[in-house]
Scaffold this active site. Sequence first.
Site, PDB file in Angstrom:
ATOM      1  CG  ASN A   1      -2.050 -21.903  -3.358  1.00 35.22           C
ATOM      2  OD1 ASN A   1      -1.949 -20.686  -3.518  1.00 35.22           O
ATOM      3  ND2 ASN A   1      -1.188 -22.599  -2.638  1.00 35.22           N
TER       4      ASN A   1
ATOM      5  CB  THR B   1      -0.369 -14.614  -0.462  1.00 36.37           C
ATOM      6  OG1 THR B   1       0.156 -14.888  -1.773  1.00 36.37           O
ATOM      7  CG2 THR B   1       0.422 -15.381   0.561  1.00 36.37           C
ATOM      8  N   GLY B   2      -3.194 -14.653  -2.449  1.00 37.63           N
ATOM      9  CA  GLY B   2      -4.032 -13.862  -3.353  1.00 37.63           C
ATOM     10  C   GLY B   2      -5.496 -14.017  -2.950  1.00 37.63           C
TER      11      GLY B   2
ATOM     12  CG  ASP C   1       0.157 -25.859  -3.766  1.00 34.22           C
ATOM     13  OD1 ASP C   1       1.235 -25.686  -4.384  1.00 34.22           O
ATOM     14  OD2 ASP C   1       0.020 -25.607  -2.557  1.00 34.22           O
TER      15      ASP C   1
ATOM     16  CB  THR D   1       5.784 -22.596  -3.653  1.00 35.93           C
ATOM     17  OG1 THR D   1       4.736 -23.070  -2.821  1.00 35.93           O
ATOM     18  CG2 THR D   1       5.208 -21.670  -4.718  1.00 35.93           C
TER      19      THR D   1
ATOM     20  CB  ALA E   1       7.916 -13.775 -10.609  1.00 34.28           C
TER      21      ALA E   1
ATOM     22  CE1 TYR F   1       9.492 -14.972  -2.254  1.00 31.70           C
ATOM     23  CE2 TYR F   1      11.358 -13.530  -1.878  1.00 31.70           C
ATOM     24  CZ  TYR F   1      10.177 -13.804  -2.531  1.00 31.70           C
ATOM     25  OH  TYR F   1       9.684 -12.930  -3.479  1.00 31.70           O
TER      26      TYR F   1
ATOM     27  CB  THR G   1       6.678  -4.610  -7.267  1.00 35.04           C
ATOM     28  OG1 THR G   1       7.899  -4.663  -8.012  1.00 35.04           O
ATOM     29  CG2 THR G   1       5.563  -4.148  -8.167  1.00 35.04           C
TER      30      THR G   1
ATOM     31  NE  ARG H   1       3.800  -8.163  -0.344  1.00 35.61           N
ATOM     32  CZ  ARG H   1       3.728  -8.697  -1.557  1.00 35.61           C
ATOM     33  NH1 ARG H   1       4.597  -8.354  -2.470  1.00 35.61           N
ATOM     34  NH2 ARG H   1       2.792  -9.561  -1.847  1.00 35.61           N
TER      35      ARG H   1
HETATM   36  N1  LIG Z   1       5.910  -7.643  -4.980  1.00 34.66           N
HETATM   37  C1  LIG Z   1       7.219  -7.690  -4.832  1.00 34.66           C
HETATM   38  O1  LIG Z   1       7.809  -6.763  -4.290  1.00 34.66           O
HETATM   39  C2  LIG Z   1       8.027  -8.852  -5.354  1.00 34.66           C
HETATM   40  C3  LIG Z   1       9.423  -8.757  -5.310  1.00 34.66           C
HETATM   41  C4  LIG Z   1      10.183  -9.818  -5.772  1.00 34.66           C
HETATM   42  C5  LIG Z   1       9.574 -10.939  -6.302  1.00 34.66           C
HETATM   43  N2  LIG Z   1       8.224 -11.021  -6.337  1.00 34.66           N
HETATM   44  C6  LIG Z   1       7.627 -12.263  -6.852  1.00 34.66           C
HETATM   45  O2  LIG Z   1       6.560 -11.959  -7.723  1.00 34.66           O
HETATM   46  C7  LIG Z   1       5.527 -12.943  -7.573  1.00 34.66           C
HETATM   47  C8  LIG Z   1       4.204 -12.254  -7.292  1.00 34.66           C
HETATM   48  O3  LIG Z   1       4.339 -11.528  -6.087  1.00 34.66           O
HETATM   49  P1  LIG Z   1       3.177 -10.579  -5.536  1.00 34.66           P
HETATM   50  O4  LIG Z   1       3.829  -9.459  -4.845  1.00 34.66           O
HETATM   51  O5  LIG Z   1       2.190 -10.303  -6.608  1.00 34.66           O
HETATM   52  O6  LIG Z   1       2.583 -11.521  -4.410  1.00 34.66           O
HETATM   53  P2  LIG Z   1       1.091 -12.072  -4.213  1.00 34.66           P
HETATM   54  O7  LIG Z   1       1.093 -12.781  -2.901  1.00 34.66           O
HETATM   55  O8  LIG Z   1       0.126 -10.976  -4.450  1.00 34.66           O
HETATM   56  O9  LIG Z   1       0.965 -13.094  -5.422  1.00 34.66           O
HETATM   57  C9  LIG Z   1       1.407 -14.424  -5.358  1.00 34.66           C
HETATM   58  C10 LIG Z   1       0.276 -15.315  -5.826  1.00 34.66           C
HETATM   59  O10 LIG Z   1       0.737 -16.670  -5.848  1.00 34.66           O
HETATM   60  C11 LIG Z   1      -0.253 -17.499  -5.235  1.00 34.66           C
HETATM   61  N3  LIG Z   1       0.450 -18.687  -4.710  1.00 34.66           N
HETATM   62  C12 LIG Z   1       1.327 -18.724  -3.691  1.00 34.66           C
HETATM   63  N4  LIG Z   1       1.796 -19.989  -3.534  1.00 34.66           N
HETATM   64  C13 LIG Z   1       1.176 -20.740  -4.483  1.00 34.66           C
HETATM   65  C14 LIG Z   1       1.223 -22.124  -4.816  1.00 34.66           C
HETATM   66  N5  LIG Z   1       2.014 -22.990  -4.165  1.00 34.66           N
HETATM   67  N6  LIG Z   1       0.419 -22.571  -5.829  1.00 34.66           N
HETATM   68  C15 LIG Z   1      -0.398 -21.710  -6.504  1.00 34.66           C
HETATM   69  N7  LIG Z   1      -0.474 -20.394  -6.229  1.00 34.66           N
HETATM   70  C16 LIG Z   1       0.307 -19.907  -5.227  1.00 34.66           C
HETATM   71  C17 LIG Z   1      -0.890 -16.632  -4.180  1.00 34.66           C
HETATM   72  O11 LIG Z   1      -2.164 -17.077  -3.752  1.00 34.66           O
HETATM   73  C18 LIG Z   1      -0.943 -15.268  -4.887  1.00 34.66           C
HETATM   74  O12 LIG Z   1      -2.122 -15.093  -5.653  1.00 34.66           O
HETATM   75  C19 LIG Z   1       5.983 -13.884  -6.445  1.00 34.66           C
HETATM   76  O13 LIG Z   1       6.548 -15.030  -7.024  1.00 34.66           O
HETATM   77  C20 LIG Z   1       7.047 -13.085  -5.720  1.00 34.66           C
HETATM   78  O14 LIG Z   1       8.011 -13.915  -5.140  1.00 34.66           O
HETATM   79  C21 LIG Z   1       7.428 -10.001  -5.877  1.00 34.66           C
END
Ligand SMILES: NC(=O)c1ccc[n+]([C@@H]2O[C@H](COP(=O)([O-])OP(=O)(O)OC[C@H]3O[C@@H](n4cnc5c(N)ncnc54)[C@H](O)[C@@H]3O)[C@@H](O)[C@H]2O)c1
Length: 288
Positions: A6, A9-10, A30, A66, A88, A119, A149, A160
């Site tokens: 959606n 945050t991407g 979403d 979510t 994830a 969260y 990550t 972050r």
């Molecule tokens: N990067 C980290 O350090 C880390 C650590 C622990 C867990 N995670 C998990 O890994 C996953 C990816 O994280 P990331 O760091 O790449 O974050 P990110 O924000 O880059 O990616 C998350 C993606 O999910 C999409 N999104 C969010 N809510 C949504 C919804 N309701 N419907 C459809 N799309 C939705 C966003 O637009 C985004 O593209 C997440 O679930 C996060 O909780 C990440």
Amino acid sequence: MICVDNFLTGTRHNVERLSGNPLFSLIEQDVIDPLQIDGPVDEIYNLACAASPPLYQADPVHTMMTCVVGTRNLLTLAEAKGARFLLASTSEVYGDPEQHPQTEEYRGNVNCTGPRACYDEGKRAAETLSFDMLRHGRADARVARIFNTYGPRMLENDGRIVSNLICQALRGQDLTIYGTGTQTRSFCYVSDLIKGLVALMAVTPNPGQPVNLGNPVEITILDLADQVLRKTGALSRLVHLPLPQDDPPRRRPDIMRAYTLLGWQPEVGLDDGLSATINYFKQALVSP
Ligand SMILES: NC(=O)c1ccc[n+]([C@@H]2O[C@H](COP(=O)([O-])OP(=O)(O)OC[C@H]3O[C@@H](n4cnc5c(N)ncnc54)[C@H](O)[C@@H]3O)[C@@H](O)[C@H]2O)c1
């Protein structure tokens, strides 16, 4: 490959280069809304969720939904399609940990009424749903607990720590350190994490238990800031702001389970990972 996002945050920009690929399609949706996907689906990676505290706290109810409703919808899709499913999840399920480093057996110390709970508790509920669907033979669900990550294509301003410090340094701004900076984190480079996720999806039999994925090399935030200053050549000062509520003082994964089950361990050190990320932001800040 079907990407569902959606764009909360991407960014579309991150998937633009895939748009001409006939094997790639994009659905802007979403995951809280039920998904209608035609044709077979083999694997579902549930990565959908805002992941940085300011962004997941901006609409905490949506974050919780979510995690819970979105995961339920994707598990239902996995059940209907006979697809493997990977959640994830996060090291945040350990909350403010009393055990260090954190093994998967540790049940965590989460404040269920605090500002991070949408969260942390959302992901804990998503894990529960995944293991319930697995136990009842309804979905081949796997759960990765991801620790911090970082890497290219992060948002520059989502709060972050790695992207924050790099972008501030590249702009010649003061570096923001929350608290004393003596709190620790363990930073995993994105390519290592992706190899771990793919290995967890591929492994047979299903481990039936969560698997920590992260880099066990632990450093303080002050050390991280020093490395960013050294590598960017910036002369920025460090400015200390109050520590956010429930910010965990220490974080380090025990990755023995990932190593034993998947033969996985990180290969990219912080030095190389930071260089690649700094190079990315040098370009991105000039031509966003
Ligand atoms: N990067 C980290 O350090 C880390 C650590 C622990 C867990 N995670 C998990 O890994 C996953 C990816 O994280 P990331 O760091 O790449 O974050 P990110 O924000 O880059 O990616 C998350 C993606 O999910 C999409 N999104 C969010 N809510 C949504 C919804 N309701 N419907 C459809 N799309 C939705 C966003 O637009 C985004 O593209 C997440 O679930 C996060 O909780 C990440």
